[in-house]
Design a protein around this motif. Structure first.
Motif, mmCIF file in Angstrom:
data_model
loop_
_atom_site.group_PDB
_atom_site.id
_atom_site.type_symbol
_atom_site.label_atom_id
_atom_site.label_comp_id
_atom_site.label_asym_id
_atom_site.label_seq_id
_atom_site.Cartn_x
_atom_site.Cartn_y
_atom_site.Cartn_z
ATOM 1 N N UNK A 19 0.843 -1.194 0.000
ATOM 2 C CA UNK A 19 0.000 0.000 0.000
ATOM 3 C C UNK A 19 0.882 1.249 0.000
ATOM 4 N N UNK A 20 1.938 1.241 0.805
ATOM 5 C CA UNK A 20 2.861 2.377 0.851
ATOM 6 C C UNK A 20 3.442 2.643 -0.540
ATOM 7 N N UNK A 21 3.840 1.587 -1.233
ATOM 8 C CA UNK A 21 4.433 1.737 -2.568
ATOM 9 C C UNK A 21 3.434 2.314 -3.563
ATOM 10 N N UNK A 22 2.149 1.999 -3.393
ATOM 11 C CA UNK A 22 1.128 2.587 -4.277
ATOM 12 C C UNK A 22 1.005 4.089 -4.042
ATOM 13 N N UNK A 23 1.141 4.511 -2.790
ATOM 14 C CA UNK A 23 1.102 5.939 -2.481
ATOM 15 C C UNK A 23 2.376 6.614 -2.975
ATOM 16 N N UNK A 24 3.504 5.940 -2.827
ATOM 17 C CA UNK A 24 4.818 6.482 -3.196
ATOM 18 C C UNK A 24 5.027 6.309 -4.698
ATOM 19 N N UNK A 25 4.349 7.125 -5.471
ATOM 20 C CA UNK A 25 4.312 6.970 -6.937
ATOM 21 C C UNK A 25 5.682 7.092 -7.600
ATOM 22 N N UNK A 26 6.574 7.934 -7.070
ATOM 23 C CA UNK A 26 7.876 8.098 -7.711
ATOM 24 C C UNK A 26 8.937 7.149 -7.151
ATOM 25 N N UNK A 27 8.557 6.324 -6.182
ATOM 26 C CA UNK A 27 9.455 5.285 -5.670
ATOM 27 C C UNK A 27 10.641 5.786 -4.873
ATOM 28 N N UNK A 28 10.539 6.977 -4.283
ATOM 29 C CA UNK A 28 11.680 7.502 -3.528
ATOM 30 C C UNK A 28 11.682 7.093 -2.054
ATOM 31 N N UNK A 29 10.734 6.249 -1.669
ATOM 32 C CA UNK A 29 10.706 5.762 -0.288
ATOM 33 C C UNK A 29 9.996 6.682 0.686
ATOM 34 N N UNK A 30 9.293 7.656 0.162
ATOM 35 C CA UNK A 30 8.554 8.567 1.022
ATOM 36 C C UNK A 30 7.372 9.137 0.244
ATOM 37 N N UNK A 31 6.337 9.508 0.980
ATOM 38 C CA UNK A 31 5.105 10.022 0.381
ATOM 39 C C UNK A 31 5.067 11.533 0.592
ATOM 40 N N UNK A 32 4.954 12.253 -0.510
ATOM 41 C CA UNK A 32 4.857 13.714 -0.440
ATOM 42 C C UNK A 32 3.388 14.108 -0.306
ATOM 43 N N UNK A 33 3.169 15.366 -0.026
ATOM 44 C CA UNK A 33 1.796 15.875 0.057
ATOM 45 C C UNK A 33 1.091 15.718 -1.294
ATOM 46 N N UNK A 34 1.805 15.940 -2.396
ATOM 47 C CA UNK A 34 1.204 15.780 -3.731
ATOM 48 C C UNK A 34 0.823 14.326 -3.994
ATOM 49 N N UNK A 35 1.673 13.391 -3.577
ATOM 50 C CA UNK A 35 1.344 11.975 -3.762
ATOM 51 C C UNK A 35 0.130 11.589 -2.924
ATOM 52 N N UNK A 36 0.069 12.085 -1.704
ATOM 53 C CA UNK A 36 -1.079 11.821 -0.843
ATOM 54 C C UNK A 36 -2.347 12.400 -1.471
ATOM 55 N N UNK A 37 -2.263 13.616 -1.982
ATOM 56 C CA UNK A 37 -3.405 14.266 -2.636
ATOM 57 C C UNK A 37 -3.877 13.449 -3.838
ATOM 58 N N UNK A 38 -2.940 12.965 -4.655
ATOM 59 C CA UNK A 38 -3.289 12.185 -5.848
ATOM 60 C C UNK A 38 -4.010 10.891 -5.489
ATOM 61 N N UNK A 39 -3.543 10.203 -4.457
ATOM 62 C CA UNK A 39 -4.186 8.950 -4.056
ATOM 63 C C UNK A 39 -5.569 9.222 -3.497
ATOM 64 N N UNK A 40 -5.704 10.229 -2.664
ATOM 65 C CA UNK A 40 -7.013 10.561 -2.109
ATOM 66 C C UNK A 40 -7.984 10.958 -3.215
ATOM 67 N N UNK A 41 -7.493 11.683 -4.209
ATOM 68 C CA UNK A 41 -8.331 12.068 -5.347
ATOM 69 C C UNK A 41 -8.789 10.823 -6.101
ATOM 70 N N UNK A 42 -7.879 9.859 -6.309
ATOM 71 C CA UNK A 42 -8.234 8.611 -7.001
ATOM 72 C C UNK A 42 -9.292 7.832 -6.228
#
Length: 154
Positions: A19-42
């Motif tokens: 699940x973490x990897x799905x949120x971490x779209x760019x694969x850098x090992x951390x979730x940014x606010x933009x990545x969190x926003x994108x997943x919540x939007x989806x």
């Protein structure tokens, strides 16, 4: 009596990492606010920038501006809840029950799972529902959902 809070129902470390990897779209090992926003939007959420900021503040324990795997794991692990997790469980159920008729159909399940990146067919979803559909109506009611989630947490 206090029970586990079934927020995301992830018990296994490998499930949490997936699940973490799905949120971490760019694969850098951390979730940014933009990545969190994108997943919540989806997932259909219309979270405001302020909501995203508050979520980041709550989850980002080390205050580096990102959510790492440890912080993510701590956030989604079951916590104690005075209502036994019923409110959180109802929120999860409502996310899947898109037409708000009190039932989760195979089509609703299919749509949500595909939105979060799980590739499956409607027939796969029908099979999943059949495993918990106690009354045989082809859908999952809230009571059936509660039973399913309490079994997953044992």
């Amino acid at each position: 009596m206090s029970n586990s809070k079934p927020t995301m129902f992830l018990q296994d470390t490998s499930e949490v990492e997936k699940v973490f990897q799905r949120f971490d779209r760019n694969g850098d090992g951390r979730i940014s606010a933009d990545e969190l926003k994108d997943v919540l939007k989806a997932l259909g959420s219309t979270s405001s920038p302020e909501d995203i900021s508050l979520m980041m503040q709550e989850i980002d324990i080390d205050k580096d501006g990102y959510i790492n795997l440890k912080e993510f794991s701590s956030f989604i692990k079951p916590k104690e809840s005075s209502d036994g997790g019923i409110n959180e469980l109802k929120e999860a159920f409502d996310m899947y029950d898109e037409n708000h008729n009190g039932l989760i159909s195979a089509n609703e399940l299919h749509q949500i799972l595909n939105q979060i990146g799980q590739s499956c067919t409607v027939q796969d979803c029908e099979k999943m529902i059949k495993t918990v559909d106690a009354d045989g109506d082809g859908c999952v009611s809230f009571d059936e959902f509660k039973v399913m989630m309490s079994n997953n947490n044992k």
